[in-house]
Design an enzyme around this catalytic site. Structure first.
Site, mmCIF file in Angstrom:
data_model
loop_
_atom_site.group_PDB
_atom_site.id
_atom_site.type_symbol
_atom_site.label_atom_id
_atom_site.label_comp_id
_atom_site.label_asym_id
_atom_site.label_seq_id
_atom_site.Cartn_x
_atom_site.Cartn_y
_atom_site.Cartn_z
ATOM 1 N N PHE A 26 -5.740 -6.249 0.681
ATOM 2 C CA PHE A 26 -5.579 -5.996 -0.757
ATOM 3 C C PHE A 26 -5.638 -7.308 -1.558
ATOM 4 O O PHE A 26 -6.575 -7.535 -2.339
ATOM 5 C CB PHE A 26 -4.260 -5.233 -0.963
ATOM 6 C CG PHE A 26 -3.696 -5.319 -2.340
ATOM 7 C CD1 PHE A 26 -4.499 -5.084 -3.458
ATOM 8 C CD2 PHE A 26 -2.353 -5.644 -2.538
ATOM 9 C CE1 PHE A 26 -3.975 -5.184 -4.744
ATOM 10 C CE2 PHE A 26 -1.829 -5.733 -3.814
ATOM 11 C CZ PHE A 26 -2.639 -5.514 -4.915
ATOM 12 N N PHE A 48 -9.170 -6.258 10.498
ATOM 13 C CA PHE A 48 -9.251 -4.917 9.892
ATOM 14 C C PHE A 48 -8.112 -4.002 10.314
ATOM 15 O O PHE A 48 -8.256 -2.801 10.342
ATOM 16 C CB PHE A 48 -10.639 -4.293 10.135
ATOM 17 C CG PHE A 48 -11.693 -5.116 9.457
ATOM 18 C CD1 PHE A 48 -11.945 -4.967 8.111
ATOM 19 C CD2 PHE A 48 -12.373 -6.104 10.154
ATOM 20 C CE1 PHE A 48 -12.861 -5.781 7.462
ATOM 21 C CE2 PHE A 48 -13.297 -6.920 9.519
ATOM 22 C CZ PHE A 48 -13.547 -6.752 8.169
ATOM 23 N N ASP A 67 -9.368 -12.360 15.094
ATOM 24 C CA ASP A 67 -7.906 -12.334 15.018
ATOM 25 C C ASP A 67 -7.338 -13.740 14.806
ATOM 26 O O ASP A 67 -7.787 -14.679 15.466
ATOM 27 C CB ASP A 67 -7.401 -11.766 16.356
ATOM 28 C CG ASP A 67 -6.050 -11.135 16.200
ATOM 29 O OD1 ASP A 67 -5.118 -11.839 15.775
ATOM 30 O OD2 ASP A 67 -5.941 -9.926 16.477
ATOM 31 N N LEU A 87 -3.656 -15.503 4.536
ATOM 32 C CA LEU A 87 -2.971 -14.276 4.080
ATOM 33 C C LEU A 87 -2.766 -13.260 5.197
ATOM 34 O O LEU A 87 -2.010 -12.304 5.019
ATOM 35 C CB LEU A 87 -3.782 -13.586 2.954
ATOM 36 C CG LEU A 87 -3.784 -14.258 1.586
ATOM 37 C CD1 LEU A 87 -4.816 -15.373 1.529
ATOM 38 C CD2 LEU A 87 -4.072 -13.258 0.481
ATOM 39 N N TYR A 156 10.091 -8.775 9.444
ATOM 40 C CA TYR A 156 8.997 -9.273 8.607
ATOM 41 C C TYR A 156 9.460 -10.498 7.815
ATOM 42 O O TYR A 156 8.788 -11.533 7.791
ATOM 43 C CB TYR A 156 8.555 -8.154 7.665
ATOM 44 C CG TYR A 156 7.567 -8.560 6.595
ATOM 45 C CD1 TYR A 156 6.216 -8.724 6.888
ATOM 46 C CD2 TYR A 156 7.982 -8.765 5.277
ATOM 47 C CE1 TYR A 156 5.307 -9.078 5.894
ATOM 48 C CE2 TYR A 156 7.080 -9.116 4.287
ATOM 49 C CZ TYR A 156 5.744 -9.270 4.600
ATOM 50 O OH TYR A 156 4.846 -9.622 3.622
ATOM 51 N N ASN A 185 6.071 -8.000 -4.966
ATOM 52 C CA ASN A 185 5.470 -6.664 -5.218
ATOM 53 C C ASN A 185 4.166 -6.713 -6.007
ATOM 54 O O ASN A 185 4.135 -6.372 -7.191
ATOM 55 C CB ASN A 185 6.475 -5.758 -5.929
ATOM 56 C CG ASN A 185 7.625 -5.392 -5.026
ATOM 57 O OD1 ASN A 185 8.499 -6.221 -4.774
ATOM 58 N ND2 ASN A 185 7.622 -4.181 -4.492
ATOM 59 N N VAL A 216 11.061 8.983 -4.336
ATOM 60 C CA VAL A 216 11.879 7.814 -4.688
ATOM 61 C C VAL A 216 13.032 7.720 -3.685
ATOM 62 O O VAL A 216 13.726 8.704 -3.440
ATOM 63 C CB VAL A 216 12.425 7.952 -6.127
ATOM 64 C CG1 VAL A 216 13.472 6.886 -6.428
ATOM 65 C CG2 VAL A 216 11.284 7.874 -7.136
ATOM 66 N N ASP A 285 15.714 -2.401 1.659
ATOM 67 C CA ASP A 285 16.719 -1.752 0.830
ATOM 68 C C ASP A 285 17.407 -2.836 -0.021
ATOM 69 O O ASP A 285 18.518 -3.262 0.264
ATOM 70 C CB ASP A 285 17.725 -1.023 1.735
ATOM 71 C CG ASP A 285 18.836 -0.389 0.926
ATOM 72 O OD1 ASP A 285 18.625 -0.150 -0.282
ATOM 73 O OD2 ASP A 285 19.925 -0.166 1.498
HETATM 74 N N1 LIG Z 1 1.165 -7.055 -1.495
HETATM 75 C C1 LIG Z 1 2.371 -7.534 -1.756
HETATM 76 O O1 LIG Z 1 3.111 -6.975 -2.568
HETATM 77 C C2 LIG Z 1 2.843 -8.797 -1.092
HETATM 78 C C3 LIG Z 1 4.143 -9.238 -1.394
HETATM 79 C C4 LIG Z 1 4.603 -10.392 -0.777
HETATM 80 C C5 LIG Z 1 3.785 -11.116 0.067
HETATM 81 N N2 LIG Z 1 2.533 -10.657 0.342
HETATM 82 C C6 LIG Z 1 1.724 -11.452 1.260
HETATM 83 O O2 LIG Z 1 0.379 -11.481 0.788
HETATM 84 C C7 LIG Z 1 -0.524 -11.510 1.895
HETATM 85 C C8 LIG Z 1 -1.551 -10.402 1.745
HETATM 86 O O3 LIG Z 1 -0.873 -9.155 1.733
HETATM 87 P P1 LIG Z 1 -1.591 -7.800 1.328
HETATM 88 O O4 LIG Z 1 -0.674 -7.032 0.490
HETATM 89 O O5 LIG Z 1 -2.967 -8.085 0.857
HETATM 90 O O6 LIG Z 1 -1.639 -7.070 2.742
HETATM 91 P P2 LIG Z 1 -2.848 -6.355 3.505
HETATM 92 O O7 LIG Z 1 -2.227 -5.641 4.652
HETATM 93 O O8 LIG Z 1 -3.689 -5.574 2.562
HETATM 94 O O9 LIG Z 1 -3.683 -7.603 4.007
HETATM 95 C C9 LIG Z 1 -3.423 -8.258 5.224
HETATM 96 C C10 LIG Z 1 -4.752 -8.475 5.904
HETATM 97 O O10 LIG Z 1 -4.519 -9.178 7.133
HETATM 98 C C11 LIG Z 1 -5.345 -8.574 8.130
HETATM 99 N N3 LIG Z 1 -4.754 -8.855 9.450
HETATM 100 C C12 LIG Z 1 -3.634 -8.325 9.991
HETATM 101 N N4 LIG Z 1 -3.406 -8.847 11.206
HETATM 102 C C13 LIG Z 1 -4.408 -9.727 11.426
HETATM 103 C C14 LIG Z 1 -4.734 -10.583 12.508
HETATM 104 N N5 LIG Z 1 -3.969 -10.638 13.599
HETATM 105 N N6 LIG Z 1 -5.863 -11.345 12.415
HETATM 106 C C15 LIG Z 1 -6.660 -11.282 11.312
HETATM 107 N N7 LIG Z 1 -6.402 -10.497 10.262
HETATM 108 C C16 LIG Z 1 -5.277 -9.730 10.307
HETATM 109 C C17 LIG Z 1 -5.360 -7.105 7.776
HETATM 110 O O11 LIG Z 1 -6.426 -6.398 8.364
HETATM 111 C C18 LIG Z 1 -5.462 -7.170 6.254
HETATM 112 O O12 LIG Z 1 -6.796 -7.220 5.835
HETATM 113 C C19 LIG Z 1 0.317 -11.391 3.153
HETATM 114 O O13 LIG Z 1 0.510 -12.662 3.706
HETATM 115 C C20 LIG Z 1 1.645 -10.835 2.646
HETATM 116 O O14 LIG Z 1 2.737 -11.230 3.438
HETATM 117 C C21 LIG Z 1 2.036 -9.509 -0.221
#
Ligand SMILES: NC(=O)c1ccc[n+]([C@@H]2O[C@H](COP(=O)([O-])OP(=O)(O)OC[C@H]3O[C@@H](n4cnc5c(N)ncnc54)[C@H](O)[C@@H]3O)[C@@H](O)[C@H]2O)c1
Length: 327
Positions: A26, A48, A67, A87, A156, A185, A216, A285
Site C-alpha cells: 500500500f 507479494f 524476499d 518498507l 509486531y 494509521n 467497531v 487495543d
Molecule cells: N499502513 C499503515 O498504517 C502503517 C502504519 C505504521 C507503519 N507502517 C509501515 O509502513 C510500511 C508499509 O506498510 P503498508 O501499510 O504499505 O503494508 P503492506 O502490507 O501493504 O506492504 C508491505 C509490503 O511488504 C511485502 N513483504 C512482506 N514480507 C516481505 C518479505 N519477506 N520480502 C519482501 N517483501 C515482503 C508485502 O508483500 C507488501 O507488499 C511497513 O514497514 C509498515 O510497518 C504502515
C-alpha cells in the site's frame, strides 16, 4: 517556498537508482509512484505476501519477486542503489499469529538491508526505514513525542522497535546514513480491502459501499491519528534528504474517534450501513493516539496537506474507480 522544496526533491532523485522494499504494498506503491514522478530509476523488491502487482501497473519500474530474508539478493540489489526505502513487513495481525516469522522478516530482513548498506556505504546516500506508532503502545502523554516512553504490546511492535534500534546502531557505529519515519494509521488509494490485513478505513469503505454493518471494536470512542498516504509519502521522501540519524513522527496531529470515522464514511458515501459493536480486539487495543509532528514540520519542512474528509473523499473515489474497472 513549496516550489523550491519540490525542486530540491527533483534534483535529489532525478536519475537516482532507488530500491524500495515492500514497494508493491500500500504505502510502498504510492512511494514508488512519487519517486518515478521525481525522475528516479526504481527497483521494487517484494514477495507479494500482501503486495499486489496491480499497484505498480503502468509504472516503469523493475520488479524483483524476492524476499528481504534473502541476504544475497538484498546485497546484490543494494549494490546498484543510491537510496534505499525499506518498507517490507509482515503486518501486526500476521505477526501476532507467527512471531518467529515476523522476527525473520521484520528484524532479519532489516538487518540484511543494513548489512548491505554497510557494505556499500561509499555510494549509499540514504536508507529510510518506515517504522510505526505501535511502538508507543498506550501512550502516557498526548500528543506523543518521538522520545516519549515506548510500550511494547505485541510482537509486531517489538519487531518494529527492534528494527529501529538496529538502524540507529548502524548509524552510530558504522555511520550508515539512516532516517526513520514513524507512521500513524496511513490510509488512501491502493489500501486494498482484498488484503485481509488492510486498515480500518478500507474496511469501513468496503462495508459502506455494500450497505453492510461497519464493525467497531469496543465502544468506538478509541482514537487514532489518520494520515493520508500522499502526506506519508511526502514526509518519507523528505526524510531522505535531511541530515541522517533522526526519527520523525508522521501523522496528521489530529485525533479522531472510530465512531466519528464510521459516521463520516457512511455520510460521504450516502450508505445505509449501520455500526455493529463487537468485543474489543486483543491486538492494537490502544485507547487514544495522536502524534506531535512538530519535529517533522520543522526539520523536513513538511506538513500534512490532506485532512480527513478530503482524504476520505479521494480514497472513496479510488474505490469507485476500481469498481468501474471491474464492471
Ligand atoms: N499502513 C499503515 O498504517 C502503517 C502504519 C505504521 C507503519 N507502517 C509501515 O509502513 C510500511 C508499509 O506498510 P503498508 O501499510 O504499505 O503494508 P503492506 O502490507 O501493504 O506492504 C508491505 C509490503 O511488504 C511485502 N513483504 C512482506 N514480507 C516481505 C518479505 N519477506 N520480502 C519482501 N517483501 C515482503 C508485502 O508483500 C507488501 O507488499 C511497513 O514497514 C509498515 O510497518 C504502515
Amino acid at each position: 517556498m513549496f516550489v523550491q522544496r519540490n525542486e530540491f526533491e527533483v534534483e535529489s532523485f532525478r536519475n537516482a537508482n532507488i530500491l524500495v522494499t515492500g514497494g508493491a504494498g500500500f504505502v510502498g506503491s504510492n512511494l514508488v509512484r512519487r519517486l518515478v514522478e521525481l525522475g528516479a530509476n526504481v527497483t521494487v523488491l517484494d514477495n507479494f505476501f500482501t503486495g499486489f502487482k496491480e499497484n505498480l501497473t503502468q509504472l516503469p519500474v523493475q520488479i524483483i519477486d524476492g524476499d528481504v530474508e534473502d541476504g544475497e539478493l538484498v546485497k546484490r540489489l543494494v549494490q546498484t542503489s543510491e537510496y534505499v526505502f525499506h518498507l517490507a513487513v509482515r503486518n501486526i495481525i500476521v505477526s501476532t499469529k507467527e512471531p518467529m516469522k515476523d522476527f525473520l522478516t521484520n528484524v532479519g530482513g532489516t538487518l540484511n538491508v543494513l548489512q548491505a548498506c554497510l557494505a556499500e556505504k561509499e555510494h549509499i546516500k540514504r536508507l529510510v526505514y518506515t517504522s510505526s506508532v505501535s511502538i508507543y503502545g498506550n501512550a502516557k502523554y498526548l500528543p506523543i513525542n518521538e522520545d516519549d516512553p515506548k510500550t511494547i504490546l505485541n510482537p509486531y511492535a517489538a519487531s518494529k522497535l527492534s528494527a529501529e534500534n538496529y538502524c540507529m546502531a548502524y548509524f552510530e557505529t558504522y555511520e550508515v546514513p539512516v532516517s526513520i519515519v514513524r507512521y500513524s494509521n496511513v490510509y488512501g488509494p491502493n489500501q486494498r480491502p482484498e488484503n485481509p490485513y488492510c486498515g480500518v478505513i478500507s474496511k469501513f469503505i468496503a462495508s459502506a459501499f455494500s450497505n453492510s454493518p461497519l464493525t467497531v471494536y469496543g465502544d468506538g470512542e478509541q482514537t487514532r491519528d489518520f494520515t493520508f498516504v500522499d502526506d506519508a509519502v511526502d514526509a518519507t521522501v523528505r526524510a531522505a534528504i535531511v541530515s541522517p540519524g533522526l526519527v520523525f513522527n508522521v501523522g496528521s496531529g489530529v485525533e479522531t474517534s472510530i465512531n466519528s470515522l464510521a459516521s463520516t464514511v457512511i455520510s460521504i458515501i450516502g450508505s445505509k450501513s449501520s455500526v455493529q459493536y463487537v468485543d474489543k480486539r486483543d491486538i492494537d487495543d490502544v485507547r487514544r493516539r495522536v502524534l506531535n509532528i512538530d519535529l517533522a514540520r520543522r526539520v523536513l519542512r513538511w506538513s500534512p496537506s490532506t485532512s480527513l474528509i478530503p482524504g476520505l473523499k479521494k480514497t472513496i473515489e479510488w474505490f469507485e474507480s476500481k469498481k468501474d474497472e471491474q464492471q
